[in-house]
Scaffold this motif. Structure first.
Motif, PDB file in Angstrom:
ATOM      1  N   ILE A  13       0.845  -1.196   0.000  1.00 21.80           N
ATOM      2  CA  ILE A  13       0.000   0.000   0.000  1.00 21.80           C
ATOM      3  C   ILE A  13       0.884   1.252   0.000  1.00 21.80           C
ATOM      4  CG2 ILE A  13      -1.717   1.337   1.339  1.00 21.80           C
ATOM      5  CD1 ILE A  13      -2.984  -1.171   0.210  1.00 21.80           C
ATOM      6  N   ASN A  14       1.912   1.231   0.855  1.00 26.78           N
ATOM      7  CA  ASN A  14       2.803   2.396   0.941  1.00 26.78           C
ATOM      8  C   ASN A  14       3.594   2.614  -0.347  1.00 26.78           C
ATOM      9  OD1 ASN A  14       2.009   3.078   3.513  1.00 26.78           O
ATOM     10  ND2 ASN A  14       3.548   1.763   4.481  1.00 26.78           N
ATOM     11  N   LEU A  15       3.820   1.536  -1.098  1.00 31.74           N
ATOM     12  CA  LEU A  15       4.528   1.658  -2.375  1.00 31.74           C
ATOM     13  C   LEU A  15       3.582   2.093  -3.492  1.00 31.74           C
ATOM     14  CD1 LEU A  15       6.824  -1.500  -2.145  1.00 31.74           C
ATOM     15  CD2 LEU A  15       7.621   0.858  -2.361  1.00 31.74           C
ATOM     16  N   GLY A  16       2.298   2.279  -3.157  1.00 35.03           N
ATOM     17  CA  GLY A  16       1.352   2.756  -4.157  1.00 35.03           C
ATOM     18  C   GLY A  16       0.794   1.666  -5.047  1.00 35.03           C
ATOM     19  N   ALA A  17       0.848   0.423  -4.581  1.00 37.35           N
ATOM     20  CA  ALA A  17       0.357  -0.689  -5.405  1.00 37.35           C
ATOM     21  C   ALA A  17      -1.158  -0.628  -5.545  1.00 37.35           C
ATOM     22  CB  ALA A  17       0.745  -2.020  -4.774  1.00 37.35           C
ATOM     23  N   GLU A 212      16.607  -1.556  -1.017  1.00 36.51           N
ATOM     24  CA  GLU A 212      17.720  -0.633  -0.838  1.00 36.51           C
ATOM     25  C   GLU A 212      18.983  -1.153  -1.530  1.00 36.51           C
ATOM     26  OE1 GLU A 212      18.025   0.930   3.150  1.00 36.51           O
ATOM     27  OE2 GLU A 212      20.140   1.432   2.742  1.00 36.51           O
ATOM     28  N   ALA A 213      19.241  -2.454  -1.379  1.00 37.96           N
ATOM     29  CA  ALA A 213      20.439  -3.042  -2.005  1.00 37.96           C
ATOM     30  C   ALA A 213      20.363  -2.943  -3.530  1.00 37.96           C
ATOM     31  CB  ALA A 213      20.585  -4.501  -1.573  1.00 37.96           C
ATOM     32  N   GLY A 214      19.146  -2.977  -4.059  1.00 38.68           N
ATOM     33  CA  GLY A 214      18.982  -2.936  -5.504  1.00 38.68           C
ATOM     34  C   GLY A 214      18.832  -1.540  -6.064  1.00 38.68           C
ATOM     35  N   SER A 215      18.881  -0.536  -5.194  1.00 39.56           N
ATOM     36  CA  SER A 215      18.596   0.825  -5.665  1.00 39.56           C
ATOM     37  C   SER A 215      19.612   1.277  -6.717  1.00 39.56           C
ATOM     38  CB  SER A 215      18.531   1.816  -4.498  1.00 39.56           C
ATOM     39  OG  SER A 215      19.784   1.879  -3.862  1.00 39.56           O
ATOM     40  N   GLU A 216      20.856   0.799  -6.602  1.00 37.32           N
ATOM     41  CA  GLU A 216      21.850   1.207  -7.624  1.00 37.32           C
ATOM     42  C   GLU A 216      21.503   0.637  -9.003  1.00 37.32           C
ATOM     43  OE1 GLU A 216      25.711  -0.647  -8.132  1.00 37.32           O
ATOM     44  OE2 GLU A 216      25.464  -1.655  -6.207  1.00 37.32           O
ATOM     45  N   PHE A 217      20.651  -0.399  -9.023  1.00 39.56           N
ATOM     46  CA  PHE A 217      20.212  -0.965 -10.301  1.00 39.56           C
ATOM     47  C   PHE A 217      18.779  -0.523 -10.635  1.00 39.56           C
ATOM     48  CE2 PHE A 217      22.961  -4.219  -8.225  1.00 39.56           C
ATOM     49  CZ  PHE A 217      24.074  -4.035  -9.027  1.00 39.56           C
ATOM     50  N   SER A 218      18.281   0.459  -9.897  1.00 43.49           N
ATOM     51  CA  SER A 218      16.908   0.947 -10.075  1.00 43.49           C
ATOM     52  C   SER A 218      15.884  -0.190  -9.941  1.00 43.49           C
ATOM     53  CB  SER A 218      16.738   1.624 -11.437  1.00 43.49           C
ATOM     54  OG  SER A 218      17.682   2.651 -11.575  1.00 43.49           O
ATOM     55  N   ILE A 219      16.073  -1.017  -8.921  1.00 40.18           N
ATOM     56  CA  ILE A 219      15.127  -2.114  -8.652  1.00 40.18           C
ATOM     57  C   ILE A 219      13.726  -1.549  -8.424  1.00 40.18           C
ATOM     58  CG2 ILE A 219      15.448  -2.119  -6.124  1.00 40.18           C
ATOM     59  CD1 ILE A 219      15.350  -5.184  -6.229  1.00 40.18           C
ATOM     60  N   GLN A 220      12.724  -2.284  -8.874  1.00 42.15           N
ATOM     61  CA  GLN A 220      11.336  -1.870  -8.637  1.00 42.15           C
ATOM     62  C   GLN A 220      10.538  -3.060  -8.126  1.00 42.15           C
ATOM     63  OE1 GLN A 220       9.119   0.090 -11.747  1.00 42.15           O
ATOM     64  NE2 GLN A 220      10.954   1.032 -12.589  1.00 42.15           N
ATOM     65  N   PRO A 221       9.484  -2.795  -7.337  1.00 45.72           N
ATOM     66  CA  PRO A 221       8.555  -3.874  -6.989  1.00 45.72           C
ATOM     67  C   PRO A 221       7.693  -4.182  -8.212  1.00 45.72           C
ATOM     68  CG  PRO A 221       7.786  -1.807  -6.060  1.00 45.72           C
ATOM     69  CD  PRO A 221       9.102  -1.510  -6.734  1.00 45.72           C
ATOM     70  N   ILE A 222       7.407  -5.457  -8.426  1.00 46.28           N
ATOM     71  CA  ILE A 222       6.697  -5.897  -9.625  1.00 46.28           C
ATOM     72  C   ILE A 222       5.408  -6.605  -9.214  1.00 46.28           C
ATOM     73  CG2 ILE A 222       6.905  -7.177 -11.800  1.00 46.28           C
ATOM     74  CD1 ILE A 222       9.173  -5.109 -11.429  1.00 46.28           C
ATOM     75  N   GLY A 223       4.319  -6.240  -9.891  1.00 46.48           N
ATOM     76  CA  GLY A 223       3.013  -6.809  -9.550  1.00 46.48           C
ATOM     77  C   GLY A 223       2.681  -8.059 -10.341  1.00 46.48           C
TER      78      GLY A 223
END
Lengths: 362, 125
Positions: A13-17, A212-223
């Motif tokens: 929810i906080n990630l705007g899903a 956070e660890a993936g932020s350098e690779f622009s990680i995103q949550p995926i639905g």
């Protein structure tokens, strides 16, 4: 019944899903948008919450024998820290579910589809023999998939074990972001990547650490929506769409996990009959040539006659065209065969093509 | 969600810009957001008739297909040809470059049935 929440519900929810009900759970169907999420996994790395899936544990001296009888693949080939894609069939050869079995030595774990969890459990329980204990521990675990070419570099920052040593369809137990985890090199996207099981109660912190660890690779949550386009580009079956109790593993293209020479197992007689006579239809992949998209349930036609049915269809963000899966009667299953998809009464040209639709470039 | 003040709306999430006897029609910001990435739009030809509340076309998004319902009865006088190549304009600019068709209004009295911006805002909560 009010859908259940995974441990990550508030996080999503906080990630705007956008949340939808799926298999009895509130699940994130989309965050930034299907195409963007899809490309993020194909080009970099994404993280999926798949905690709705079930974890069954099998222990006792007869656990391996029991799994050998209940599943299609050959359990005797499974050794410590190996995973195996498999399925379960009814006596008539129809599929109960597809699943992955993991070997923890004398104990085995099976990860099953959320929508089939109760049905699978009942089916296994019905066949349970002395010397086997079956335990549904689904509520204890959160399951995350971290998929994409930067999955290993992302997770390695958080893991106390060398992930490069884990080969495809192997797993290890270790500590990830301070929590005990099993880490398997498996996935449902066609990319390199891992599926991770952690204690549900402590899993939101692990999820955040991975982001956070993936932020350098622009990680995103995926639905779930992008999970579907990703798996469809690989022709990975989705239970309830492409396979179900009315489809047998041979026609579904799952002959490679159906080890009829291993000895007896539930469904073997029926499957042998299909193998001997040859299946009457096959699950194929097709590309839509005309304007429009194929969807689950649309008829497949040839010269005005119905020769099959679409089981999954979407717009492929990687290929930028309409693709789909469906059962077609033999011999219309041959690569290059021209077929028509009946899209709301209108015939749209399509062609049977080689699968997977997508191949990763690394 | 963006709901411009100078447009009319329907409960099926379309917007209508009335200009004399002409009505320009598109789908709302809310609708494009719900649909997600749009990949095809199927529209009637110029000269075809629409009937209020009846389907006049379809929108294919990656995840699902939806029907477009005509807000008004009339005759199609123009359709947005850009959508053929760039259906994503509906996602990026639903009230501007993502407009869908223009109708010559057939029955003025139907205009009174359209929703005001406030009524539409209530509709989408």
């Amino acid at each position: 019944m009010e859908p259940k929440k995974t441990a990550l519900y508030d996080t999503h929810i906080n990630l705007g899903a956008k949340m939808v009900e799926f298999a009895g759970y509130w699940m994130p169907v989309q965050y930034s948008g299907i195409k963007e999420e899809h490309h993020c996994v194909r080009n970099s790395v994404g993280i999926f919450d798949v905690s709705h899936m079930g974890e069954f544990f099998f222990s006792g001296e007869k656990a391996a024998d029991f799994l050998q009888k209940m599943t299609l693949n050959d359990i005797s080939k499974l050794q410590l820290h190996r995973a195996q894609y498999s399925g379960m069939c009814y006596d008539d050869g129809g599929l109960v579910d597809d699943l992955i079995v993991y070997c923890f030595g004398d104990t085995y774990m099976a990860i099953v589809n959320a929508g089939n969890l109760q049905k699978d459990y009942d089916w296994l329980q019905q066949h349970l023999a002395a010397g086997v204990e079956l335990e549904d521990r689904s509520e204890e675990f959160s399951l995350f998939a971290v998929q994409g070419r930067h999955a290993e570099a992302t997770l390695q920052k958080l893991a106390d074990i060398d992930l490069s040593e884990i080969k495809f369809y192997w797993f290890r137990e270790g500590v990830l972001a301070g929590e005990k985890a099993f880490i398997a090199r498996t996935g449902y996207t066609g990319e390199d990547g891992f599926e991770i099981g952690v204690d549900a109660a402590r899993s939101p912190a692990v999820w955040n650490a991975i982001l956070e660890a993936g932020s350098e690779f622009s990680i995103q949550p995926i639905g779930l929506a992008a999970r579907d386009t990703l798996r469809l580009e690989m022709k990975y079956s989705l239970y309830g769409n492409d396979i179900d109790q009315t489809t047998n593993p041979i026609e579904a293209g799952l002959g490679w996990i159906t080890k009829v020479d291993k000895g007896d197992f539930v469904g073997r007689d029926a499957i042998m009959k299909v193998k001997e006579a040859g299946p009457s239809r096959k699950l194929v992949g097709f590309e839509v040539k005309g304007r429009g998209l194929a969807r689950h349930g649309y008829p497949i036609m040839k010269d005005g006659a119905e020769i099959g049915v679409v089981t999954s269809g979407t717009f492929s963000p990687s290929l930028e065209k309409g693709i789909g899966l469906g059962y077609v009667n033999i011999p219309h299953n041959e690569i290059g065969a021209t077929i028509e998809i009946s899209v709301r009464g209108k015939g749209i040209a399509a062609e049977v093509v080689k699968t997977p639709f997508y191949q990763r470039p690394y | 969600m963006n709901v411009p003040d100078d447009l009319k709306y329907t409960a099926e999430h379309e917007w209508i810009a009335i200009d004399g006897d002409s009505a320009k029609i598109g789908i709302t910001d809310y609708a494009q957001c719900e649909l997600g990435d749009i990949v095809f739009v199927e529209l009637p030809g110029v000269g075809e008739q629409t009937k209020a509340a009846e389907p006049f076309g379809t929108i294919e998004a990656v995840k699902a297909v939806s029907e477009l319902f005509a807000p008004l009865s009339g005759e199609v006088v123009e359709k947005n040809g850009q959508l053929e190549e760039q259906p994503e304009l509906i996602n990026t600019d639903p009230y501007g470059e993502g407009w869908i068709i223009k109708l010559k209004v057939g029955d003025d009295s139907e205009v009174a049935n359209l929703l005001s911006p406030d009524a539409y805002k209530n509709e989408i909560g």
